[in-house]
Write an enzyme that holds these catalytic residues in place. Sequence first.
Site, PDB file in Angstrom:
ATOM      1  N   HIS A  98       0.848  -1.199   0.000  1.00 33.34           N
ATOM      2  CA  HIS A  98       0.000   0.000   0.000  1.00 33.34           C
ATOM      3  C   HIS A  98       0.883   1.249   0.000  1.00 33.34           C
ATOM      4  CE1 HIS A  98      -3.535  -2.456   0.854  1.00 33.34           C
ATOM      5  NE2 HIS A  98      -4.291  -1.367   0.826  1.00 33.34           N
ATOM      6  N   HIS A 127       0.239  -3.277   9.352  1.00 32.08           N
ATOM      7  CA  HIS A 127       1.685  -3.164   9.164  1.00 32.08           C
ATOM      8  C   HIS A 127       2.342  -2.494  10.358  1.00 32.08           C
ATOM      9  CE1 HIS A 127       2.158  -4.514   5.015  1.00 32.08           C
ATOM     10  NE2 HIS A 127       1.047  -3.858   4.717  1.00 32.08           N
TER      11      HIS A 127
END
Length: 324
Positions: free
Chosen positions: A94, A141
């Site tokens: 991302h 993350h």
Amino acid sequence: QDCTQKYIVKNYFYYYLFKFSAALGEEIFYITFLPFTYWNIDHSVSRRMIIVWSIVMYIGQVSKDILKWPRPLSPPVVKLEMRTNAEYGMPSTHAMAATAISFSFFIATTNQYKYPFELGLVAAFVFSTLVCLSRLYTGMHTVLDVIGGALISAVLLVLLYPAWDTIDHLLLTSPFCPLFSIVVPLVLCYNYPKLDYYSPTRGDTTTILGAAAGATVGFWLNNQYAAPAYTSKSFHPGFPLLTSAMVFVLARFFVGILVVLLTRWVMKSVVLGALGYRYQFSIRDLEARRRREVEVPYKFVTYSSVGFTATVIVPLLHELLGLM
């Protein structure tokens, strides 16, 4: 071992801001923004963004399955997403995609359109930062994953920028472009790193490379046989969003997206049906659809058709409908 935690939203502003920001790094954004730039802003900008996006994402996805760094454990982290939880964490794709798309768009347009340099730089920084922060907020993350993804993407941009014009010229003029654009991505997809368990990274990578392959073939075909599209004088002084062509911009976008989504649905049904007949499985059999001999051709053919439709069929339809 990860487990799903229940959570209570205490700040709806942050919740919806970062949920929306996370979506800017997913398929729904790619399938709308990248075609939008092709239909309404500039062909050369769109081509460069797609080239950078596909290279950056392939490297990011493969790096995940080579490094095999786990995502944050839950608990203590609360995860707001589950689809990508089976993937490894480092680097954050991302963060890579957001950095690559925002800054390649900024770099590609800064010398072609009249707008404040500082405004474009801030917009690219804010866009990529929001997506990066969303990966921390959603618990998908670590800080290191996000920083690593953004840095890798930045390095790749620096390395690719000097070759942009050369790559673009070859993709438009080389007689080997269609063959190269199909064969190389297919080889990369079939030789994707193997894991001990199923991860959606191979499927997502195939989706990205397939879309880029179809679009690249479309770029080449348009350059060889079609007159340049979207070159009305009203487009040259600045972005079409700032002109009286707003109605045409929206019309092109909605007509195009409708055709693209229809193409995806039709091709998905046809290809899965054909593969199901060939390998004797039900199209509702999720495990069968995850097998390499099914997943790779199914996703590659479906999304290469989407890329080709967006760059060839939709512009022809726009011209037919008088939306040029």
